[in-house]
Scaffold this active site. Sequence first.
Site, PDB file in Angstrom:
ATOM      1  CG  ASP A   1      -1.780   1.098   1.290  1.00  0.00           C
ATOM      2  OD1 ASP A   1      -2.103   1.747  -0.324  1.00  0.00           O
ATOM      3  OD2 ASP A   1      -1.923   1.686   2.517  1.00  0.00           O
TER       4      ASP A   1
ATOM      5  CD  GLU B   1      -4.598   1.554  -2.614  1.00  0.00           C
ATOM      6  OE1 GLU B   1      -5.007   0.585  -1.976  1.00  0.00           O
ATOM      7  OE2 GLU B   1      -4.629   2.268  -2.202  1.00  0.00           O
TER       8      GLU B   1
ATOM      9  CG  ASP C   1      -0.753   3.081   6.046  1.00  0.00           C
ATOM     10  OD1 ASP C   1      -1.530   4.079   4.674  1.00  0.00           O
ATOM     11  OD2 ASP C   1      -0.817   3.860   7.101  1.00  0.00           O
TER      12      ASP C   1
END
Length: 193
Positions: free
Chosen positions: A7, A68, A141
């Site tokens: 992330d 991501e 996260d």
Amino acid sequence: MRVLGVDPGLTRCGLGVVDGGSGRTVHCVDVGVLRTPADEDLPHRLLAIADGLEQWLDRHRPDTVAIERVFSQHNVRTVMGTAQVSGVVAVAAARRGLPVVFHTPSEVKAAVTGSGSADKKQVTTMVTKLLKLAAAPRPADAADALALAVCHLWRGPMLRRMAEAEARAAQLARAHRARLAAAAQQARTGGAP
């Protein structure tokens, strides 16, 4: 298959390593966050993230890296930092010959919660349950990185089969067009080869 989920973020870059077994079996190997101070200059922040990522890659030796996909936000500065970290991660993986895949936030949410509009709390709750963790990963996260890895483990085989089918369809279409062109050429020349 072992997947490193990332992330990306400049202040907090979530990392999660998940092993996938038969069916939808998943197991958490490691989870954490790389942090950089907001007052440090950008090149040093990116270098710190690259160095930390290299350590994770050395330690866990993933088969694939799932990142991501950067999406539009109102804060351009945040989007730029996220995109820069994504690039650092993609380059580090490419240097090792690792496949890199990008998943949108809604794909990840849908994969782990069943809803592409789930909130962070729902994602964290489901990741904790799916991976049978004793406690919810913090900060969000970290949970998001694990969710990315799970998403890829569950969606990756389907995406690979779809890509193979598309490649085969393109190959068949090229062969068909070549046969049509040959037939048209033969018709124009009166059947002479």
